[in-house]
Write a protein that holds these residues in place. Structure first.
Motif, short mmCIF file in Angstrom:
data_model
loop_
_atom_site.label_atom_id
_atom_site.label_comp_id
_atom_site.label_asym_id
_atom_site.label_seq_id
_atom_site.Cartn_x
_atom_site.Cartn_y
_atom_site.Cartn_z
N SER A 75 38.91 34.99 26.29
CA SER A 75 39.58 36.26 26.58
C SER A 75 40.69 36.54 25.59
O SER A 75 40.93 37.70 25.22
CB SER A 75 40.15 36.23 28.00
OG SER A 75 39.12 36.13 28.96
N ASN A 76 41.37 35.49 25.13
CA ASN A 76 42.49 35.67 24.21
C ASN A 76 42.06 35.91 22.77
O ASN A 76 42.78 36.55 22.01
CB ASN A 76 43.42 34.46 24.26
CG ASN A 76 44.20 34.38 25.56
OD1 ASN A 76 44.35 35.38 26.26
ND2 ASN A 76 44.71 33.21 25.89
N THR A 77 40.90 35.37 22.39
CA THR A 77 40.52 35.43 20.97
C THR A 77 39.32 36.33 20.68
O THR A 77 39.15 36.76 19.53
CB THR A 77 40.20 34.02 20.45
OG1 THR A 77 39.11 33.46 21.20
CG2 THR A 77 41.41 33.10 20.57
N ILE A 78 38.49 36.62 21.68
CA ILE A 78 37.30 37.43 21.42
C ILE A 78 37.32 38.72 22.24
O ILE A 78 37.35 39.82 21.67
CB ILE A 78 36.02 36.62 21.73
CG1 ILE A 78 35.96 35.39 20.81
CG2 ILE A 78 34.78 37.49 21.52
CD1 ILE A 78 34.76 34.51 21.02
N ALA A 79 37.30 38.60 23.55
CA ALA A 79 37.33 39.80 24.40
C ALA A 79 37.63 39.37 25.83
O ALA A 79 37.22 38.29 26.27
CB ALA A 79 35.99 40.54 24.35
N PRO A 80 38.34 40.21 26.58
CA PRO A 80 38.60 39.90 27.99
C PRO A 80 37.29 39.84 28.78
O PRO A 80 36.34 40.57 28.49
CB PRO A 80 39.46 41.08 28.46
CG PRO A 80 40.03 41.66 27.21
CD PRO A 80 39.00 41.45 26.14
N VAL A 81 37.26 38.94 29.76
CA VAL A 81 36.07 38.84 30.61
C VAL A 81 36.45 39.15 32.05
O VAL A 81 37.61 38.99 32.45
CB VAL A 81 35.42 37.44 30.52
CG1 VAL A 81 35.00 37.12 29.10
CG2 VAL A 81 36.36 36.37 31.05
N PHE A 82 35.48 39.61 32.82
CA PHE A 82 35.72 39.90 34.23
C PHE A 82 34.46 39.55 35.01
O PHE A 82 33.36 39.46 34.46
CB PHE A 82 36.12 41.36 34.44
CG PHE A 82 35.11 42.36 33.95
CD1 PHE A 82 34.15 42.88 34.82
CD2 PHE A 82 35.12 42.80 32.62
CE1 PHE A 82 33.22 43.81 34.37
CE2 PHE A 82 34.19 43.73 32.17
CZ PHE A 82 33.24 44.23 33.04
N ARG A 83 34.63 39.38 36.30
CA ARG A 83 33.53 38.96 37.15
C ARG A 83 32.83 40.16 37.78
O ARG A 83 33.46 41.10 38.24
CB ARG A 83 34.07 38.03 38.26
CG ARG A 83 33.00 37.48 39.17
CD ARG A 83 33.60 36.62 40.28
NE ARG A 83 32.61 36.23 41.25
CZ ARG A 83 32.87 35.63 42.39
NH1 ARG A 83 34.13 35.37 42.71
NH2 ARG A 83 31.90 35.31 43.23
N LEU A 84 31.51 40.08 37.80
CA LEU A 84 30.72 41.12 38.45
C LEU A 84 30.77 41.01 39.97
O LEU A 84 30.54 41.97 40.68
CB LEU A 84 29.26 41.04 37.99
CG LEU A 84 28.95 41.46 36.56
CD1 LEU A 84 27.48 41.24 36.27
CD2 LEU A 84 29.31 42.92 36.33
N GLY A 85 31.08 39.82 40.45
CA GLY A 85 31.01 39.51 41.86
C GLY A 85 31.63 40.51 42.82
O GLY A 85 31.03 40.81 43.86
N PRO A 86 32.84 41.01 42.55
CA PRO A 86 33.46 41.93 43.51
C PRO A 86 32.58 43.14 43.85
O PRO A 86 32.73 43.74 44.92
CB PRO A 86 34.74 42.36 42.80
CG PRO A 86 35.08 41.18 41.95
CD PRO A 86 33.75 40.67 41.46
N TRP A 87 31.66 43.49 42.94
CA TRP A 87 30.80 44.65 43.20
C TRP A 87 29.37 44.26 43.54
O TRP A 87 28.70 44.95 44.31
CB TRP A 87 30.79 45.56 41.96
CG TRP A 87 32.14 46.08 41.62
CD1 TRP A 87 32.80 47.15 42.17
CD2 TRP A 87 33.04 45.51 40.68
NE1 TRP A 87 34.05 47.29 41.62
CE2 TRP A 87 34.23 46.30 40.68
CE3 TRP A 87 32.98 44.43 39.80
CZ2 TRP A 87 35.32 46.03 39.88
CZ3 TRP A 87 34.08 44.16 38.98
CH2 TRP A 87 35.23 44.95 39.03
N THR A 88 28.89 43.16 43.00
CA THR A 88 27.48 42.81 43.17
C THR A 88 27.26 41.46 43.84
O THR A 88 26.12 41.14 44.20
CB THR A 88 26.79 42.76 41.80
OG1 THR A 88 27.34 41.68 41.04
CG2 THR A 88 26.98 44.06 41.03
N GLY A 89 28.31 40.65 44.00
CA GLY A 89 28.13 39.30 44.52
C GLY A 89 27.66 38.32 43.47
O GLY A 89 27.40 37.15 43.75
#
Length: 215
Positions: free
Chosen positions: A142-156
């Motif tokens: 996340s700090n060197t390439i791109a921020p990441v986030f989880r799909l889970g809150p919307w799709t599980g």
């Protein structure tokens, strides 16, 4: 015999003792006085370690590549991890009849023995599923390439993704409660490769002792 040892299971120990030795070498070793036997074991173990180091140096990073893994492909950055498999060897627990070759390189013991990895300090493991995630933690990616986030809150879904510059998302990591892996083929050199050097060194030591007129 190869085994994991230490509280965290990261230390790989390969024990060499009288079992499996050529009978002549075994008898000659036992004929020495305890101090000379220990010195012979130490010299022989160092010779065996040199052979083990050469095995990994000759194999270099190529012996650890799994072309079917999702992290194999364009964008994968070499981490240099394999160098520890070659340079991290030393001897330990030298006793009257046995000695160990040990390596503390993180992950090597697991490559040799296989088994299940489970999260220790967190609820889940983060498994890289993209070549450019190889060698990264979620934080470093996340700090060197791109921020990441989880799909889970919307799709599980337990996938961690990133936004792509041209639109859309890309899977980067997968959250897992544990992963079981088989032993890696060739993770240890054939026993005969280093035992030959071990036994020849014992014979050389006996010969020197005879020339010097003592055991």
């Amino acid at each position: 015999m190869a085994k994991k040892r230490s509280s965290k299971g990261q230390l790989l120990a390969v024990e060499i003792d009288g079992r499996g030795l050529d009978p002549l070498v075994h008898d000659l070793l036992n004929s020495m006085t305890p101090p000379k036997r220990r010195a012979a074991l130490r010299s022989a173990a160092l010779a065996a370690v040199d052979k083990v180091k050469k095995y990994y140096s000759d194999g270099n990073r190529d012996m650890w590549i799994n072309k079917s893994a999702p992290t194999h492909g364009p964008g994968r950055r070499p981490t240099g991890w394999w160098r520890g498999t070659a340079n991290g060897w030393s001897i330990a627990n030298l006793k009257g009849t046995s000695v160990e070759m040990v390596n503390k390189t993180i992950g090597l013991a697991h490559k040799v023995t296989g088994g299940t990895i489970k999260p220790v300090r967190k609820k889940a493991l983060t498994i890289p599923v993209s070549p450019d995630a190889h060698g990264h933690t979620v934080k470093s990616y996340s700090n060197t390439i791109a921020p990441v986030f989880r799909l889970g809150p919307w799709t599980g879904d337990n996938t961690l993704v990133r936004n792509m510059p041209g639109g859309g998302i890309k899977p980067v990591f997968k959250l897992s409660r544990g992963v079981t892996q088989k032993p890696w083929k060739g993770a240890l050199p054939p026993v005969k490769d280093y035992m030959k050097a071990f036994e020849l060194t014992i014979l050389d030591t006996v010969e020197r002792n005879i020339v010097k007129g003592g055991k």
